[in-house]
Motif scaffolding. Structure first.
Motif, short mmCIF file in Angstrom:
data_model
loop_
_atom_site.label_atom_id
_atom_site.label_comp_id
_atom_site.label_asym_id
_atom_site.label_seq_id
_atom_site.Cartn_x
_atom_site.Cartn_y
_atom_site.Cartn_z
N UNK B 33 0.82 -1.22 0.00
CA UNK B 33 0.00 0.00 0.00
C UNK B 33 0.85 1.26 0.00
N UNK B 35 1.94 2.99 2.52
CA UNK B 35 1.63 4.03 3.51
C UNK B 35 2.73 4.21 4.56
N UNK B 38 6.10 5.19 1.45
CA UNK B 38 6.08 6.46 0.71
C UNK B 38 6.60 7.64 1.55
N UNK B 39 6.21 7.76 2.83
CA UNK B 39 6.82 8.84 3.63
C UNK B 39 8.34 8.69 3.72
N UNK B 106 -5.47 6.61 5.06
CA UNK B 106 -4.36 5.65 5.12
C UNK B 106 -4.91 4.23 5.24
N UNK B 109 -5.54 2.23 2.07
CA UNK B 109 -4.42 1.73 1.26
C UNK B 109 -3.42 0.89 2.05
#
Lengths: 168, 289
Positions: B33, B35, B38-39, B106, B109
């Motif tokens: 996903x 989540x 990505x950060x 969040x 995903x």
């Protein structure tokens, strides 16, 4: 890298860098600047868009991950003629000041009310906890979303997800 | 910020995904996903040469609830868990705890497998996998293996998974209906990582004494883990306020939290004890209700 998806009912085909976020893709490549980019790490909620009807953070989604999906941005939730029930409720309750967070608030609230038109205040607050607003103190936003519920109630799920231009 | 450049592939099968990961050595990373990842990419805390997107791999999808136990495909999202009433009945502690994960967007995903492999010591799912005696099925270039969650986490954001391995599914043992359970976490804001949290459960023997106590903590250690000293304080005792207070004290003695910008070690140590005590109290009250 080639990617194809649908944005607000229109098919788009793009050649993008894999590292391009969906948020930047919408703003830069598709000129849909209603989707705002705030924190870029999934905290502020300003970039919220709908993918196949579900609210997601466009800064934590790659454009190439949207391949084959149906994207709805805040532009897709209004027809530019009449206010949608959520827009009208936000105006009625003064639920925005600077407006930066508003696209994320509207997309999130639309996803919530489309799925749960009878949600209570606790649920609204819980869902909006993923969207930061630095102006309003949230109370008018919560009231506006609660007020907009009536437009979504008694409608079929398909009708609810298309509630974009009903002046109230 | 924007991520550093990377290549991207969407393999259709698990074998192709594993082959891609193996071919790139440690330079490729699987994305589910995204989540957690990505950060990390946006902050450039990590900059893999290639992302291998797992979304098309059918073995990673779906959940299966059987009398013998529950299988969660690694791509199971938080929202899938929230919406499954069958799962709420089969794994009540899991479902109650997952309600604390991040935010609405969040949860649409983020996935079970992504959270476990990311291994944030304060995240719910790694702690739950330890608390629930989960078995993790990993598939890599050398074949497949089952790893108990208790042996999976080695430190903050660190696990035993090899760079060519994919977490395929999480297997949870069956949950007896009479089992007592509780989950508590404390975070400054809704959806934030916990400053400390506790997932607890126990069974009762024919005398009404606690057996099989499982006490797992998150956010108060370098990895999610069970606390055997606290469990031995509870086992054999009655589930009452005095036992739970003793467990709280033992918890504060057993954890070894870090001081960081969010809270001091002393605060987290005290908080972990309070979370265990409240979770145990919830467990007892739920049974009485």
């Amino acid at each position: 890298m080639k990617t194809e998806f649908e944005v607000n009912g229109q098919p788009v085909a793009l050649d993008v860098e894999p590292r391009l976020s969906l948020a930047d893709c919408l703003r830069r490549d598709l000129h849909l600047t209603g989707t705002h980019v705030g924190c870029e790490h999934g905290v502020c909620g300003a970039c919220t868009v709908l993918i196949d009807g579900e609210a997601v953070r466009a800064c934590l989604t790659l454009a190439v991950q949207a391949d084959g999906r149906r994207i709805t941005t805040v532009e897709g939730l209004s027809d530019d003629q009449a206010l949608s029930p959520l827009q009208a409720a936000f105006r009625r309750h003064n639920a925005l000041q600077c407006g930066f967070c508003t696209p994320g608030m509207i997309t999130t609230a639309h996803a919530l009310l489309s799925e749960e038109p009878n949600c209570d205040e606790h649920r609204v607050r819980e869902v909006l906890s993923g969207n930061l607003c630095r102006c309003t103190g949230y109370m008018p936003i919560v009231k506006a979303v609660l007020d907009a519920r009536s437009a979504y109630q008694g409608q079929s799920p398909a009708q609810r997800s298309n509630l974009t231009s009903v002046e109230k | 910020m924007k991520p550093a450049a990377f290549d991207y592939a969407v393999p259709a099968t698990l074998a192709e995904a594993v082959a891609l990961l193996a071919q790139h050595g440690g330079e490729a990373k699987a994305i589910s996903g995204g989540q957690s990842l990505m950060p990390m990419l946006n902050f450039r805390l990590t900059s893999p040469a290639m992302l291998v997107d797992l979304r098309r791999i059918s073995e990673l999808h779906g959940m299966d609830i059987q009398p013998a136990g529950t299988r969660l495909g690694a791509r199971t999202r938080w929202c899938d868990i929230e919406k499954s009433s069958a799962l709420a009945a089969a794994q009540p502690l899991l479902c109650a705890a997952i309600a604390h994960v991040a935010h609405y967007q969040v949860r649409n995903r983020g996935t079970v497998g992504g959270s476990i492999v990311h291994a944030d010591p304060a995240a719910e799912m790694p702690g739950l996998s330890v608390a629930l005696d989960a078995q993790l099925r990993l598939v890599g270039a050398q074949g497949e293996r089952m790893v108990p969650a208790a042996e999976f986490f080695t430190g903050p954001l660190s696990t035993v998974i090899e760079s060519d391995e994919v977490l395929v599914e999480v297997l949870l043992p069956a949950w007896p209906a009479a089992r007592r359970w509780g989950f508590q976490e404390f975070a400054r804001r809704r959806g934030d990582y916990a400053l400390a949290g506790a997932a607890v459960w126990y069974d009762l023997d024919s005398n009404g004494s606690i057996i099989n106590a499982h006490i797992a903590i998150i956010g108060a250690s370098d990895r999610p883990r069970r606390l055997p000293t606290v469990e031995s304080v509870l086992n054999g005792r009655k589930p009452d306020a005095a036992s739970f207070a003793a467990a709280a004290q033992a918890t504060s003695a057993a954890v070894d939290p870090m001081t960081d910008v969010h809270a001091s070690a002393e605060y987290r140590r005290a908080l972990a004890g309070t979370m265990v005590e409240r979770a145990l109290s919830d467990a007892a009250q739920r049974a009485a209700a």
